[in-house]
Write a protein that holds these residues in place. Structure first.
Motif, PDB file in Angstrom:
ATOM      1  N   THR A  75     -26.978  17.377  39.234  1.00  0.00           N
ATOM      2  CA  THR A  75     -27.146  16.099  38.417  1.00  0.00           C
ATOM      3  C   THR A  75     -28.404  15.976  37.957  1.00  0.00           C
ATOM      4  N   ILE A  76     -29.707  16.329  38.682  1.00  0.00           N
ATOM      5  CA  ILE A  76     -30.932  16.149  38.510  1.00  0.00           C
ATOM      6  C   ILE A  76     -31.179  16.855  36.945  1.00  0.00           C
ATOM      7  N   GLN A  77     -30.560  17.940  36.567  1.00  0.00           N
ATOM      8  CA  GLN A  77     -30.938  18.644  35.455  1.00  0.00           C
ATOM      9  C   GLN A  77     -30.673  17.742  34.183  1.00  0.00           C
ATOM     10  N   GLY A  78     -29.551  16.866  34.107  1.00  0.00           N
ATOM     11  CA  GLY A  78     -29.348  16.014  32.981  1.00  0.00           C
ATOM     12  C   GLY A  78     -30.053  14.875  32.866  1.00  0.00           C
ATOM     13  N   LEU A  79     -30.890  14.690  33.994  1.00  0.00           N
ATOM     14  CA  LEU A  79     -32.008  13.388  33.858  1.00  0.00           C
ATOM     15  C   LEU A  79     -33.131  13.414  33.614  1.00  0.00           C
ATOM     16  N   LEU A  90     -38.554  21.875  45.257  1.00  0.00           N
ATOM     17  CA  LEU A  90     -38.365  20.617  46.302  1.00  0.00           C
ATOM     18  C   LEU A  90     -36.919  20.286  46.585  1.00  0.00           C
ATOM     19  N   VAL A  91     -36.263  20.323  45.243  1.00  0.00           N
ATOM     20  CA  VAL A  91     -34.718  19.935  45.611  1.00  0.00           C
ATOM     21  C   VAL A  91     -34.129  21.044  46.458  1.00  0.00           C
ATOM     22  N   GLU A  92     -34.306  22.347  46.227  1.00  0.00           N
ATOM     23  CA  GLU A  92     -33.699  23.136  47.031  1.00  0.00           C
ATOM     24  C   GLU A  92     -34.172  23.436  48.624  1.00  0.00           C
ATOM     25  N   ALA A  93     -35.383  22.809  48.706  1.00  0.00           N
ATOM     26  CA  ALA A  93     -35.942  22.565  50.176  1.00  0.00           C
ATOM     27  C   ALA A  93     -35.633  21.430  50.977  1.00  0.00           C
ATOM     28  N   PHE A  94     -35.320  20.280  50.176  1.00  0.00           N
ATOM     29  CA  PHE A  94     -35.274  18.891  51.090  1.00  0.00           C
ATOM     30  C   PHE A  94     -34.159  18.073  50.559  1.00  0.00           C
ATOM     31  N   TRP A  95     -33.409  18.603  49.725  1.00  0.00           N
ATOM     32  CA  TRP A  95     -32.147  17.858  49.397  1.00  0.00           C
ATOM     33  C   TRP A  95     -30.952  18.348  49.922  1.00  0.00           C
ATOM     34  N   PRO A  96     -29.995  17.685  50.393  1.00  0.00           N
ATOM     35  CA  PRO A  96     -30.154  16.300  50.594  1.00  0.00           C
ATOM     36  C   PRO A  96     -31.097  15.907  51.626  1.00  0.00           C
ATOM     37  N   LEU A 122     -36.061  10.204  41.777  1.00  0.00           N
ATOM     38  CA  LEU A 122     -34.632  10.672  42.159  1.00  0.00           C
ATOM     39  C   LEU A 122     -34.833  11.040  43.327  1.00  0.00           C
ATOM     40  N   ARG A 123     -33.380  10.785  44.091  1.00  0.00           N
ATOM     41  CA  ARG A 123     -33.269  11.447  45.446  1.00  0.00           C
ATOM     42  C   ARG A 123     -31.781  11.594  45.862  1.00  0.00           C
ATOM     43  N   MET A 124     -31.495  12.547  46.650  1.00  0.00           N
ATOM     44  CA  MET A 124     -30.229  12.780  46.853  1.00  0.00           C
ATOM     45  C   MET A 124     -29.835  12.654  48.502  1.00  0.00           C
ATOM     46  N   PRO A 125     -29.421  11.379  48.964  1.00  0.00           N
ATOM     47  CA  PRO A 125     -29.213  11.054  50.415  1.00  0.00           C
ATOM     48  C   PRO A 125     -28.563  12.021  51.181  1.00  0.00           C
ATOM     49  N   ASN A 126     -28.886  12.074  52.400  1.00  0.00           N
ATOM     50  CA  ASN A 126     -28.200  12.886  53.375  1.00  0.00           C
ATOM     51  C   ASN A 126     -27.353  11.801  54.202  1.00  0.00           C
ATOM     52  N   GLN A 127     -26.427  11.341  53.407  1.00  0.00           N
ATOM     53  CA  GLN A 127     -25.164  10.390  54.022  1.00  0.00           C
ATOM     54  C   GLN A 127     -23.989  10.686  53.498  1.00  0.00           C
ATOM     55  N   PRO A 128     -23.007  11.042  54.101  1.00  0.00           N
ATOM     56  CA  PRO A 128     -21.711  11.521  53.304  1.00  0.00           C
ATOM     57  C   PRO A 128     -21.060  10.575  52.744  1.00  0.00           C
ATOM     58  N   LEU A 129     -20.924   9.105  53.138  1.00  0.00           N
ATOM     59  CA  LEU A 129     -20.347   8.239  52.409  1.00  0.00           C
ATOM     60  C   LEU A 129     -20.951   7.893  51.111  1.00  0.00           C
ATOM     61  N   ALA A 130     -22.275   7.744  51.103  1.00  0.00           N
ATOM     62  CA  ALA A 130     -23.036   7.598  49.971  1.00  0.00           C
ATOM     63  C   ALA A 130     -22.644   8.789  48.993  1.00  0.00           C
ATOM     64  N   LEU A 131     -22.769   9.990  49.551  1.00  0.00           N
ATOM     65  CA  LEU A 131     -22.641  11.322  48.695  1.00  0.00           C
ATOM     66  C   LEU A 131     -21.284  11.042  48.001  1.00  0.00           C
ATOM     67  N   LEU A 134     -21.363   8.643  45.170  1.00  0.00           N
ATOM     68  CA  LEU A 134     -22.126   9.235  44.276  1.00  0.00           C
ATOM     69  C   LEU A 134     -21.409  10.027  43.294  1.00  0.00           C
ATOM     70  N   ARG A 135     -20.441  10.945  43.949  1.00  0.00           N
ATOM     71  CA  ARG A 135     -19.939  11.957  43.348  1.00  0.00           C
ATOM     72  C   ARG A 135     -18.690  11.421  42.497  1.00  0.00           C
ATOM     73  N   GLU A 136     -18.203  10.044  42.801  1.00  0.00           N
ATOM     74  CA  GLU A 136     -17.304   9.301  42.084  1.00  0.00           C
ATOM     75  C   GLU A 136     -17.661   8.702  40.881  1.00  0.00           C
ATOM     76  N   THR A 137     -18.910   8.123  41.011  1.00  0.00           N
ATOM     77  CA  THR A 137     -19.517   7.353  40.022  1.00  0.00           C
ATOM     78  C   THR A 137     -20.749   7.886  39.213  1.00  0.00           C
ATOM     79  N   GLY A 138     -21.202   8.860  39.697  1.00  0.00           N
ATOM     80  CA  GLY A 138     -22.343   9.311  38.769  1.00  0.00           C
ATOM     81  C   GLY A 138     -23.656   8.657  39.488  1.00  0.00           C
ATOM     82  N   PRO A 139     -24.607   8.941  38.767  1.00  0.00           N
ATOM     83  CA  PRO A 139     -25.986   8.508  39.436  1.00  0.00           C
ATOM     84  C   PRO A 139     -25.806   6.954  39.423  1.00  0.00           C
ATOM     85  N   MET A 140     -26.439   6.485  40.599  1.00  0.00           N
ATOM     86  CA  MET A 140     -26.611   4.955  40.748  1.00  0.00           C
ATOM     87  C   MET A 140     -28.018   4.657  40.831  1.00  0.00           C
TER      88      MET A 140
END
Length: 219
Positions: A75-79, A90-96, A122-131, A134-140
């Motif tokens: 998702t980050i690539q389009g933003l 950084l994304v590959e090392a630390f997200w989510p 930007l951040r990708m949270p490590n929380q299954p419900l949030a993820l 987010l996958r349903e709605t797109g960036p929030m």
């Protein structure tokens, strides 16, 4: 309309809550959701009226721009204006997880997150419900669930005590797994600079980027 706390700790409540939250976000409403740090209040990042409502609900001005949470690496690539090697590393090392990254935003994006000066956090949270949401709605656009100046909510009920019926949909994912807030690193101006130390120590970031951690710390 009265607000509802959806118990997402059981499968039926989770399904109903996610459906209600996704519908609310698409309708331009704010929702409360758990993240991996504290509870957050979120809205469709591309709906400027919804983001303005989020700021108004928190009683916060545009001088503190709202971070954006994403549900996947891609998702980050389009933003961003450019998905740099530093951002990719950084994304590959630390997200989510607990790293928020300030990057130059893509100039074509029709959002208004506050006084961002051409950047986005930007951040990708490590929380299954949030993820899942987010996958349903797109960036929030998501900020901590509290009235500005009050402590962040650690449960859905605490968030409801602060916001009441100003938010219609609350997702209860249990007690927030509070550790430290995310570390914020700014890579928008050349050399990376840590704006806030938090969950990811400077030493780990320096190791991944092959940089002296002291050079990352804000002077």
């Amino acid at each position: 309309m009265a607000s509802t706390i959806h118990n997402c700790l059981n499968p039926q409540g989770r399904e109903e809550g996610l459906r209600a939250a996704a519908e609310a976000v698409r309708a331009g409403e704010c929702v409360v959701l758990p993240t991996d740090t504290v509870y957050g209040i979120g809205a469709d990042a591309f709906n400027n009226a919804a983001v303005a409502s989020l700021l108004a609900t928190k009683r916060r001005g545009p001088d503190m721009p709202v971070p954006v949470l994403v549900g996947s690496w891609t998702t980050i690539q389009g933003l961003v204006r450019e998905f740099s090697d530093t951002a990719k590393t950084l994304v590959e090392a630390f997200w989510p997880g607990g790293l928020s990254i300030v990057v130059p935003e893509a100039p074509s994006l029709p959002w208004n997150l506050g006084d961002t000066r051409g950047t986005v956090l930007l951040r990708m949270p490590n929380q299954p419900l949030a993820l899942e949401l987010l996958r349903e709605t797109g960036p929030m656009a998501v900020s901590s669930a509290n009235i500005s100046g009050n402590p962040p909510a650690l449960t859905a009920a605490e968030a409801k005590q602060q916001f009441g019926d100003a938010v219609r949909t609350y997702l209860d994912g249990g007690q927030a797994q509070v550790g430290e807030p995310s570390t914020i690193i700014d890579i928008s101006r050349g050399h990376p600079v840590i704006l806030r130390e938090g969950a990811i120590p400077a030493e780990r970031i320096g190791e991944v980027l092959d940089l002296d951690p002291e050079s990352l710390r804000r002077k």
